[in-house]
Write an enzyme that holds these catalytic residues in place. Structure first.
Site: not given
Ligand code: WQD
Length: 336
Positions: A124, A148, A152
């Site tokens: 990841s 987590y 990885k």
């Molecule tokens: C994306 C953006 C949030 C929800 C995560 C894991 C990573 C990988 C992919 C496994 C960010 C914003 C989110 C909401 C928001 N998973 N957001 N409101 O954090 O980049 O990565 O998923 O491998 O390990 O960390 O993805 O989709 O959670 O967030 O504004 O209700 O959307 O702050 O900027 P992230 P995400």
């Protein structure tokens, strides 16, 4: 001869099973259904073959691995099965290390014992942490910021060492932000419990399961103040795994590849694209930054393009249209 897909009932696993089938490969799914619905396998079988083999169990359990490798002729392994919640890993680090790393060690040992020549590992972009320079390359500093992400990165190192001491070759795939679903609408993301990721949360608003989206942070230095990510279609990711299985990596070697689109999109840009696809506005409110979030992250995927002949082909609109197509048909995931 078959490809073993651990976590094959999960989001990226199920789409990879579909892509492997389309590429003419036989597949065996291993899943303990701790984070996937059994009905997902029914959906996968409707897309591939009704008798697609399934072994139910934990990839870290020797008896399960004996059932897999003793009952099937496995020529390659794609390892997805892992606990993957950042927040949960902070609350239960030892559980994450035991589960995620225990299964990596047990699976690699079983594969090497049986002379399996190729293993592909689901890593990841979270291994990069708050990436310093953008775009992120495979040589960017790896500084995970949660257990987590550590599992990885450690999993990558365990597998690279195991490969170097054996005849097996290992490919480590670092995904950025997976989104979308199979174009049939039969398989897709089925987050268990409350989803944390952006697009599943947008879909919850679209289906009325929550009344608005919280946008975490509006004071970033992006074009509209919201955070930037590299969203990549899950079918592009799936095809990247097929390319990795076919890659010419020598025995005893390992190689890391970023799988992304190479471009960044802000939260508000995703929201606008989703509203366009869904055909109605997505109510949202600005909220504080989410602890642990990085400001911006997007991939340099030159190595995958040059060495695997892979690049993402589907754009954000296609990702969201396919994601919505699955959610409309399964508003409560596979459970209903
Ligand atoms: C994306 C953006 C949030 C929800 C995560 C894991 C990573 C990988 C992919 C496994 C960010 C914003 C989110 C909401 C928001 N998973 N957001 N409101 O954090 O980049 O990565 O998923 O491998 O390990 O960390 O993805 O989709 O959670 O967030 O504004 O209700 O959307 O702050 O900027 P992230 P995400």
């Amino acid at each position: 001869m078959a490809t073993l897909v651990t976590g094959g009932a999960g989001y990226i696993g199920s789409h990879t099973v579909a892509a492997l089938h389309d590429a003419g490969r036989d597949v065996v799914i291993l899943d303990d259904f701790s984070n996937a619905a059994r009905r997902a396998v029914d959906a996968i079988r409707s897309l591939t073959r009704p008798d697609l083999p399934l072994v139910e169990g934990d990839g870290g359990d020797p008896a399960t691995l004996e059932a897999v490798f003793g009952g099937h002729r496995i020529e390659s392994v794609v390892h997805f099965a892992a606990r993957k919640s950042v927040a949960e890993s902070v609350a239960d680090p030892l559980g994450y290390y035991r589960s995620n790393l225990g299964s990596v060690v047990a699976l690699a040992a079983a594969a090497i014992d049986r002379g399996v020549p190729r293993l592909v590992f689901s890593s990841s972009a979270t291994v990069y942490g708050s990436a310093s320079a953008l775009p992120v390359t495979e040589d960017s500093p790896t500084v995970p910021e949660n257990p987590y992400g550590e599992t990885k990165l450690m999993g990558e190192r365990i597998l690279a060492d195991a490969a170097a001491a054996s005849e097996m070759s290992v490919i480590l795939l670092r995904y950025f932000n997976p989104v979308g679903a199979h174009p049939s609408g039969l398989i897709g993301e089925d987050p268990s419990g409350e989803p944390a990721n952006l697009v599943p949360r947008i879909m919850q608003v679209a289906t009325g399961r929550s009344d608005r989206l919280e946008v975490f942070g509006a004071d970033y230095s992006s074009v509209d103040g919201t955070a930037v990510r590299d969203y990549v279609h899950v079918m592009d990711l799936a095809e990247g795994h097929v390319a990795a299985l076919d890659a010419g990596i020598a025995p005893a070697r390992s190689r890391t590849y970023n799988l992304g689109t190479g471009s960044g999109t802000t939260v508000l840009q995703v929201l606008a694209a989703a509203a366009e696809v869904i055909g109605s506005p997505i109510p949202y409110e600005m909220a504080e930054r989410r602890p642990g979030d990085v400001e911006a992250s997007w991939a340099d995927c030159t190595r995958a393009r040059e060495e695997l002949g892979w690049q993402a082909r589907r754009d954000l609109t296609q990702m969201l249209a396919d994601h919505w197509n699955f959610v409309r048909r399964h508003p409560d995931g596979y459970r209903h």
